[in-house]
Design an enzyme around this catalytic site. Structure first.
Site, mmCIF file in Angstrom:
data_model
loop_
_atom_site.group_PDB
_atom_site.id
_atom_site.type_symbol
_atom_site.label_atom_id
_atom_site.label_comp_id
_atom_site.label_asym_id
_atom_site.label_seq_id
_atom_site.Cartn_x
_atom_site.Cartn_y
_atom_site.Cartn_z
ATOM 1 N N HIS A 289 44.070 33.239 35.649
ATOM 2 C CA HIS A 289 43.691 33.388 37.064
ATOM 3 C C HIS A 289 44.483 34.477 37.770
ATOM 4 O O HIS A 289 44.093 34.921 38.853
ATOM 5 C CB HIS A 289 43.898 32.054 37.792
ATOM 6 C CG HIS A 289 42.887 31.027 37.392
ATOM 7 N ND1 HIS A 289 41.812 30.713 38.172
ATOM 8 C CD2 HIS A 289 42.761 30.290 36.266
ATOM 9 C CE1 HIS A 289 41.074 29.798 37.561
ATOM 10 N NE2 HIS A 289 41.633 29.519 36.398
ATOM 11 N N ASP B 86 46.972 40.388 43.556
ATOM 12 C CA ASP B 86 46.295 39.093 43.520
ATOM 13 C C ASP B 86 45.297 39.113 42.370
ATOM 14 O O ASP B 86 44.620 40.127 42.168
ATOM 15 C CB ASP B 86 45.537 38.873 44.848
ATOM 16 C CG ASP B 86 45.566 37.432 45.318
ATOM 17 O OD1 ASP B 86 45.653 36.536 44.465
ATOM 18 O OD2 ASP B 86 45.501 37.213 46.550
#
Ligand code: GDG
Length: 497
Positions: free
Chosen positions: A172, A384
């Site tokens: 992720h 991110d």
């Protein structure tokens, strides 16, 4: 293989609901965060099992906990299978290896890393524990989908235990470039462990390219074959498939939720409370990767460079408590609060506060209302993996008058760059200039951009993401996983999930 009876096992560090002791009694608290937001609707719809840590230590022999988890499973529509960790495990594996080694390194913050050998040993032990629980909760027929950087060694440990399972892994967070990754003392072992999965999914092509380059450093003979979303990488005896699957959201649940009367009313109240000013929104977990201090500096630059905006725009910044036990996070919170005080001290006037800072978690209704009411979403992480807040904001902006600001360093930028306003979060004056331009942006231009953003997010939603992964894993679609017969689904979504 005959696929009848194949179940999906999701494995992640934390279960989607965690245990907390309140007034001497255990309670199950629904979790929040990117992974839970993404996977909970999938398992809720299809059934299956979620293997993970309960968030508390030494609890699985507690009868009260067992019955709480069973009750939660029945309500959620899927089974929770707990992994028991002790205090030492949590310290070395979660706070240590995951939060002080992999998280900073993979987000390009090498100087924040603590490469403690003890962390590595505990990480391996805990991955072994997870592997044992996966073995207990599954059969060879099942498909095991392991999530995230805490559990890169689960396939390796299952093999060590002499077991075979069909296994996929999804990262992720970003995968760092070679020169950063090479700093990791256990770099080769991590690469070998990831190659034990049949399929490894990354958020973007860039992350996948970084991974391949790292493998090639240790094995110059390694060969990547194919093009497109899924390719093959052969290194030594192993061939693993590597995919780029940008994670997404349950678009329809956000867009429908935001159109509910109660959300509209809450958004209107929010607007009134802020005296109809232009609202710029930031929502992040407390994390140094999210670029919160830099965002505040951009706000300070905006009000300094364009004084006519003083009194007209306010930044509403929600910081969701996270990893507060880690010293780095405590210091970040202090820095954030110091900056809010400083900037508000400089620009506040009777009836005007430039930064509305909230350190808390929002209820879902409130979250949707905040998305709806804001003219600009300022999503400016320094790095991110994807960033789901960016996608949720667009899904909720049914009036299509909002502008999405997105950091070049968020995975979401690869997908949304044509219609978002892309910014470099380190360039605080550049961000201020872009906000000023967005403030005066033609409504037709805003509408055009938001329409495109919403179309892309609607098309590539969370169900598309799961389908893409499972299709790549073994040519199965989400619809091929029947709901489990043993559990009945109550039909209720859980808040914060
Ligand atoms: C990791 C990666 C990747 C936030 N505040 C509240 C709340 N949230 C929910 C949001 C969103 C989720 O938490 C945050 O997801 P992000 O993607 O923004 O960030 P991370 O938690 O860092 O997630 C990230 C993600 O995994 C998925 O792969 O995109 O890059 O770092 O869904 O809505 N939910 C509620 N109240 C809040 O106050 N209810």
């Amino acid at each position: 293989m005959d696929e009848a009876g194949t179940r999906l096992l999701v494995v992640s560090n934390r279960l989607p609901a965690v245990l907390k002791k309140q007034e001497g009694e255990w309670r199950v608290i629904p979790g929040s965060g990117g992974l839970v937001s993404a996977m909970a609707p999938v398992l809720r719809d299809r059934g299956g099992t979620w293997v993970g840590w309960t968030g508390a230590s030494n609890v699985t022999s507690d009868g009260q906990v067992d019955s709480l988890l069973t009750a939660y499973s029945r309500k959620a529509g899927y089974t929770l299978h707990p992994v028991d960790l002790n205090e030492e495990d949590i310290k070395g594996f979660y706070y240590g290896f995951a939060n002080e080694v992999i998280w900073p390194l993979f987000h390009d913050f090498q100087s924040r890393c603590r490469f403690e050998p003890e962390y590595w040993r505990v990480y391996l032990d805990v991955n072994r524990k997870f592997a044992r629980e996966v073995a207990a909760a599954s059969t060879e027929k099942d498909y095991v989908w392991v999530h995230d950087y805490h559990l890169m060694h689960v396939a390796w440990m299952l093999k060590e235990q002499g077991l075979t399972r069909r296994m996929g892994f999804f990262l992720h967070i970003p995968f760092p470039p070679v020169d950063i990754f090479l700093k990791l003392p256990w770099r080769h072992k991590i690469l070998q462990a990831l190659m034990e999965y049949d399929l490894v999914g990354f958020q973007t092509h860039r992350d996948r390219r970084n991974f391949i380059q790292c493998v090639k450093i240790f094995d110059p003979q390694a060969k990547a074959r194919g093009r497109g979303p899924v390719i093959h990488l052969s290194s030594g005896e192993r061939t693993t498939r590597l995919g780029a699957f940008p994670i997404s959201i349950d678009y329809s649940s956000f867009s429908k939720g935001a159109s509910k009367t109660e959300v509209k009313e809450a958004a209107a109240e929010f607007h009134t409370a802020l005296k109809e000013r232009t609202i710029i929104l930031g929502i992040d977990r407390l994390d140094y990767s999210k670029g919160i201090p830099q965002r505040f500096e951009a706000m300070r630059s905006l009000l300094t460079m364009y004084p006519e905006l003083q009194g007209k725009v306010s930044l509403v910044q929600v910081v969701v408590p996270s990893r507060e036990e880690v010293a780095e996070y405590k210091m970040l919170k202090e820095e954030i609060e110091r900056l809010v005080g400083e900037i508000n001290g400089q620009f506040t006037r009777p009836g005007y506060i430039p930064i509305h800072y909230q350190y808390r978690s929002l209820e879902r209704k409130e979250l949707l209302a905040y998305y709806r009411a804001s003219s600009i979403a300022l999503i400016t992480p320094l790095r991110d993996g994807m960033n789901l807040v960016a996608k949720e904001y667009c899904a909720c902006n049914s009036s299509r008058n909002g502008v999405l600001f997105l950091s070049e360093f968020a995975g979401a930028a690869a997908q949304l760059q044509n219609w978002a306003v892309l910014v470099n979060p380190h360039d605080v004056e550049g961000v201020a200039k872009s906000i000023y331009q967005a403030y005066a942006m033609d409504p037709a231009e805003k509408r055009k951009r938001m329409t495109k953003l919403r179309e892309s997010i609607r098309k590539f939603d969370i169900f598309w993401w799961v389908d893409s992964f499972l299709q790549a894993a073994f040519e199965r679609k989400l619809g091929d996983f029947p709901p489990m017969e043993s559990v009945t689904y109550s039909g209720q979504a859980q808040s914060g999930v």
